[in-house]
Design a protein around this motif. Sequence first.
Motif, mmCIF file in Angstrom:
data_model
loop_
_atom_site.group_PDB
_atom_site.id
_atom_site.type_symbol
_atom_site.label_atom_id
_atom_site.label_comp_id
_atom_site.label_asym_id
_atom_site.label_seq_id
_atom_site.Cartn_x
_atom_site.Cartn_y
_atom_site.Cartn_z
ATOM 1 N N LEU A 130 0.865 -1.182 0.000
ATOM 2 C CA LEU A 130 0.000 0.000 0.000
ATOM 3 C C LEU A 130 0.898 1.228 0.000
ATOM 4 C CD1 LEU A 130 -2.718 1.486 0.326
ATOM 5 C CD2 LEU A 130 -2.586 1.001 2.786
ATOM 6 N N ILE A 131 0.733 2.059 -0.999
ATOM 7 C CA ILE A 131 1.545 3.268 -1.097
ATOM 8 C C ILE A 131 0.615 4.472 -1.129
ATOM 9 C CG2 ILE A 131 3.197 4.543 -2.533
ATOM 10 C CD1 ILE A 131 4.009 1.790 -3.689
ATOM 11 N N VAL A 132 0.855 5.390 -0.227
ATOM 12 C CA VAL A 132 0.035 6.599 -0.194
ATOM 13 C C VAL A 132 0.951 7.811 -0.322
ATOM 14 C CG1 VAL A 132 -1.610 7.970 1.135
ATOM 15 C CG2 VAL A 132 -1.651 5.455 1.296
ATOM 16 N N ALA A 133 0.718 8.611 -1.358
ATOM 17 C CA ALA A 133 1.477 9.849 -1.520
ATOM 18 C C ALA A 133 0.524 11.008 -1.252
ATOM 19 C CB ALA A 133 2.055 9.940 -2.921
ATOM 20 N N ASP A 134 0.811 11.717 -0.194
ATOM 21 C CA ASP A 134 -0.067 12.831 0.174
ATOM 22 C C ASP A 134 0.187 14.013 -0.767
ATOM 23 O OD1 ASP A 134 -2.007 14.192 1.636
ATOM 24 O OD2 ASP A 134 -1.328 13.257 3.507
ATOM 25 N N GLU A 135 -0.547 15.085 -0.594
ATOM 26 C CA GLU A 135 -0.464 16.229 -1.510
ATOM 27 C C GLU A 135 0.966 16.630 -1.852
ATOM 28 O OE1 GLU A 135 -2.767 19.568 -0.139
ATOM 29 O OE2 GLU A 135 -4.448 18.224 0.326
ATOM 30 N N GLY A 136 1.236 16.709 -3.118
ATOM 31 C CA GLY A 136 2.530 17.198 -3.584
ATOM 32 C C GLY A 136 3.712 16.289 -3.274
ATOM 33 N N ALA A 137 3.462 15.070 -2.815
ATOM 34 C CA ALA A 137 4.564 14.159 -2.475
ATOM 35 C C ALA A 137 5.030 13.405 -3.710
ATOM 36 C CB ALA A 137 4.106 13.172 -1.411
ATOM 37 N N TYR A 138 6.270 12.895 -3.634
ATOM 38 C CA TYR A 138 6.806 12.107 -4.740
ATOM 39 C C TYR A 138 7.537 10.888 -4.204
ATOM 40 C CZ TYR A 138 10.064 10.496 -8.294
ATOM 41 O OH TYR A 138 10.780 9.708 -9.150
ATOM 42 N N VAL A 139 7.321 9.757 -4.842
ATOM 43 C CA VAL A 139 8.108 8.572 -4.484
ATOM 44 C C VAL A 139 8.283 7.656 -5.692
ATOM 45 C CG1 VAL A 139 6.092 7.230 -3.711
ATOM 46 C CG2 VAL A 139 8.366 6.651 -2.837
ATOM 47 N N SER A 140 9.465 7.068 -5.741
ATOM 48 C CA SER A 140 9.726 6.046 -6.756
ATOM 49 C C SER A 140 9.915 4.729 -6.035
ATOM 50 C CB SER A 140 10.982 6.422 -7.551
ATOM 51 O OG SER A 140 11.427 5.308 -8.277
ATOM 52 N N TYR A 141 9.148 3.739 -6.436
ATOM 53 C CA TYR A 141 9.079 2.486 -5.707
ATOM 54 C C TYR A 141 9.475 1.329 -6.615
ATOM 55 C CZ TYR A 141 7.272 -0.484 -1.993
ATOM 56 O OH TYR A 141 7.169 -1.368 -0.957
ATOM 57 N N LEU A 142 10.322 0.435 -6.117
ATOM 58 C CA LEU A 142 10.783 -0.682 -6.936
ATOM 59 C C LEU A 142 10.385 -2.006 -6.322
ATOM 60 C CD1 LEU A 142 14.530 0.397 -7.170
ATOM 61 C CD2 LEU A 142 12.665 1.184 -8.604
ATOM 62 N N GLU A 143 10.053 -2.941 -7.171
ATOM 63 C CA GLU A 143 9.676 -4.262 -6.671
ATOM 64 C C GLU A 143 10.439 -5.308 -7.464
ATOM 65 O OE1 GLU A 143 5.341 -5.290 -6.995
ATOM 66 O OE2 GLU A 143 6.218 -7.035 -7.970
ATOM 67 N N GLY A 144 11.114 -6.206 -6.762
ATOM 68 C CA GLY A 144 11.831 -7.287 -7.443
ATOM 69 C C GLY A 144 11.398 -8.622 -6.890
ATOM 70 N N CYS A 145 11.385 -9.650 -7.714
ATOM 71 C CA CYS A 145 10.914 -10.947 -7.233
ATOM 72 C C CYS A 145 11.741 -12.106 -7.803
ATOM 73 C CB CYS A 145 9.478 -11.238 -7.654
ATOM 74 S SG CYS A 145 8.485 -9.843 -8.086
ATOM 75 N N THR A 146 11.993 -13.107 -6.972
ATOM 76 C CA THR A 146 12.546 -14.366 -7.463
ATOM 77 C C THR A 146 11.990 -15.514 -6.633
ATOM 78 O OG1 THR A 146 14.432 -14.273 -5.965
ATOM 79 C CG2 THR A 146 14.776 -13.421 -8.208
ATOM 80 N N ALA A 147 12.144 -16.720 -7.141
ATOM 81 C CA ALA A 147 11.696 -17.899 -6.404
ATOM 82 C C ALA A 147 12.590 -19.064 -6.779
ATOM 83 C CB ALA A 147 10.248 -18.224 -6.775
#
Lengths: 246, 486
Positions: B229-246
């Motif tokens: 769950l990612i919440v960016a409030d007013e004027g916020a910025y975020v770069s989010y990365l997701e990596g997966c292996t099994a």
Amino acid sequence: MLSIKNLKAGIDGKEILKGINLEIGAGEVHAIMGPNGSGKSTLSSVLAGRTDYEVTGGEVLFNGKNLLELNPEERAREGLFLAFQYPVEIPGVSTINFLKTAIAEIREYKGLPALEAKDFLKMVKEKQALVELKGSLASRAVNEGFSGGEKKRNEIFQMAMLEPTLAILDETDSGLDIDALRVVANGVNKLRSSTRSFVVITHYQRLLDYIVPDFVHVLFEGRIVKSGDKELAMELEKKGYGELTR
Amino acid sequence: MQKQNELIDQQIGGEYKYGWSSDIEMDTAPMGLSEEIVRFISKKKKEPDWMLEFRLKAYRHWLKMEEPKHWAHLDYPVIDFQKIIFYAAPKPKKELKSLDEVDPELLKTFEKLGISLEEQKRLSGVESRIAVDAVIDSVSVKTTFKETLAEKGIIFCSFSDAVQEHPDLIKRYMGSVVPGTDNYFAALNSAVFSDGSFCYIPKGVRCPMELSTYFRINAIGTGQFERTLIVADEGAYVSYLEGCTAPMRDENQLHAAIVEIVAHEKAEVKYSTVQNWYPGDVNGKGGIYNFVTKRGICLGDDSKISWTQVETGSAITWKYPSVILKGNNSVGEFYSVAVTNNMQQADTGTKMIHIGKNTRSTIVSKGISAGKSNNSYRGLVRINKGATRARNHSQCDSLLMGDRCGAHTFPYIEIKDKSAIVEHEATTSKIGEDQVFYCNQRGISTEKAIGLIVNGYCKEVLNQLPMEFAVEAQKLLAVSLEGSVG
Ligand SMILES: Nc1ncnc2c1ncn2[C@@H]1O[C@H](COP(=O)(O)OP(=O)(O)O)[C@@H](O)[C@H]1O
């Protein structure tokens, strides 16, 4: 440096090259002329190792190595370069990146240390100037959206960068106007040296006004039917192929 | 062609390089799914009642739902939910205070994944950093840089911690984008999810580093159900990365995740995924079933959500990262590279739902199919009434390697407002033998040539990834397709 003996090759069971014999010494420029359909492009494709064609006989020695046993990339790394009649586009891959990859592989094959980035870029600058290629072309994707003339110039630029010992120019003059032809020919002339040989494949004598060959061969129906010096090309220009091919 | 196929067979050697499993002590639930299991999970995690209620509601709804078998272009056997372990956590030896106390096996696992937490620590003080939340078999085991982020008021922690420490935020946003009853797999996740990541960027804050979650399925017979769950409030910025292996396993494993993104006014969220779950072997044995619901909402005006994904793994991929463009002038983007080889199947795409005025969306999808795989793009662009001057541009390209694979494009376009401008372009091409030969003639091996050509083909998408990720993605693309052209 290149010795072709009785080379026979075809496609889908149809024989196109019916026994080619040709000796090319270091530093020599050989022109191969002939009417359409005589097998000129087939010869360049077979030498470069295109797998569509089947070699059915003969042998080819390149700097003492059995060329026909090598795969296309090995032939390239051994110093064989083909300037394509129809250079392909590789979207998204810059010519610079493309050549960097090629040079890295060639150097690794030869056991040479990797080229430093700054030396590579210096070389790019030099060779661009040599073949009068605009800097912006080399940073664009390989041949993508290039005009016919730009594509051919890019081939000569690549040749300059890869420094082959044998360069085959496959109908490099086709589709070029006289100015573009002059630029391309100038590039080639500057790259001529005592250790670099050329095979210039062309339908017309025109190119040979600019790139003056040491030898001229006429290919007809898969065989070399006549060889001579540059006078032969002029003779052909006057009389056409008719007489030779009757 | 016959010859080319043989060559493809000979050369398909794109072997999975992350196929080890670790010997970590596990704490697992009994096999199967029931209301008891849902309660068990909730209890294990010492959850408040409202959380248990959320789970139970989703579970009861799920019981009434049917697996979505027919609409996607996929083929797989019925999943036996009684044979899956729905909760597996590395057994905590005790409360972990510092990195030194983390199970060394676990640390080794991360090192093999190429993300050593030690490294992360050492990197503190360096400008470009990535904060990592690592999730193994559904449980978040370590979140780095928590303190640094806290200084800016950024919350980045495991989902379970968030439930305990930030219940108001969780109650407000969880399920607000993907309701617990949204679809079959989302309902399943909502019932049994065991952990994941939570991220909150306060008003006007630009997150100073990339935030990243690494997911790994490790235990045998487990499913992984994490939620983000990612919440960016007013004027916020975020770069989010997701990596997966099994790890490589003969049986199929289920991964059913949920990602929810909320962007308030003028906020921007970039979400990048490099998905490399085990794809199964050449004959289609084993591999991950990756059924994921990802959705973001541009809640406020002038907000932006951008999904970038590079999908190379999984036996089956089923996901459509979507954006609901509610705020006026909001922007949704979807950049995707999906590679399928051997027997892999992918049905992926996006949904762009235009509600606000002047909303814009861009879709760039690059599908690459090799072997006997099947690769489908499925995308919906909906312009609601009142979404005046909404615009969409979609570009869907398919690249085929060999002649036994398939590429399909299913664009759905629903326009309810006449002022909308919607453009859709689609191309299908074959990786040219001419291109490969051209490279060969310059001394470049066929393997390298394919890497070059494919990376060039995907450039528009790869350019969207953060630098470190782009390099990893490029390598992954080359490895996944190793030797797939004769
Ligand atoms: N791919 C091919 N399939 C069938 N025939 C071919 C193919 N390529 C060339 N040929 C035939 O081989 C002969 C020689 O062609 P080519 O080498 O292109 O001659 P040139 O370059 O001298 O015009 C022609 O008769 C041509 O039709």
